[in-house]
Write a protein that holds these residues in place. Sequence first.
Motif, mmCIF file in Angstrom:
data_model
loop_
_atom_site.group_PDB
_atom_site.id
_atom_site.type_symbol
_atom_site.label_atom_id
_atom_site.label_comp_id
_atom_site.label_asym_id
_atom_site.label_seq_id
_atom_site.Cartn_x
_atom_site.Cartn_y
_atom_site.Cartn_z
ATOM 1 N N VAL A 19 1.133 3.895 -10.878
ATOM 2 C CA VAL A 19 0.425 3.173 -9.820
ATOM 3 C C VAL A 19 0.931 3.636 -8.469
ATOM 4 N N LEU A 21 0.691 2.494 -4.479
ATOM 5 C CA LEU A 21 0.304 1.470 -3.500
ATOM 6 C C LEU A 21 0.714 1.979 -2.117
ATOM 7 N N LEU A 106 -2.699 -6.029 -7.842
ATOM 8 C CA LEU A 106 -2.629 -5.065 -8.946
ATOM 9 C C LEU A 106 -2.823 -5.793 -10.266
#
Lengths: 110, 116
Positions: A19, A21, A106
């Motif tokens: 992930v 961000l 998320l």
Amino acid sequence: QKEVEQDPGPLSVPEGAIVSLNCTYSNSAFQYFMWYRQYSRKGPELLMYTYSSGNKEDGRFTAQVDKSSKYISLFIRDSQPSDSATYLCAMRGAGNMLTFGGGTRLMVKP
Amino acid sequence: EAGVAQSPRYKIIEKRQSVAFWCNPISGHATLYWYQQILGQGPKLLIQFQNNGVVDDSQLPKDRFSAERLKGVDSTLKIQPAKLEDSAVYLCASSPLGTAYTGELFFGEGSRLTVL
């Protein structure tokens, strides 16, 4: 224009994914950069902090700061359903006041 | 170690009424903060205390919001009269001296206010 911009998401990924961000900011005086995690109906908790530019790693989490681009990132490796939360970037200059981004929600699906 | 305690957790009031929130920080933490978090937004600092003195209240709407931290321990945030746009979660946080630059604030679970 907000001082700290963050894509609100939601970002949905499968379990095990990497992930990314991100936050952008406009105030060049910011020197200290943090990432907070906030579970639903809970208060934020500090995940990582970095000073100035560079990388910092802590387990599955890596924080990156690029002051020249006014851009910070948080990477989560091998994401788990328990990582599902809202991630808030925060930053401050020489003073005490933290400025938070709006948060990215998320969702990690098993 | 006990965390930051806040009460009440939930409050529903009508506009123009008043409300008060209470916070007890982690024992020994000199700095106490009140943040407002509107749904879908990041926390916004309302007021910061160090011991029982105000460090920053530049974003506190002083015509309706007030806060105090008597004896440098627990704190109360009051809203009078409330407006619809005050609907938010009010987060209390604390930190010990010397951690200001790490940004490590310890947050409570928040008090969720709904103004009808």
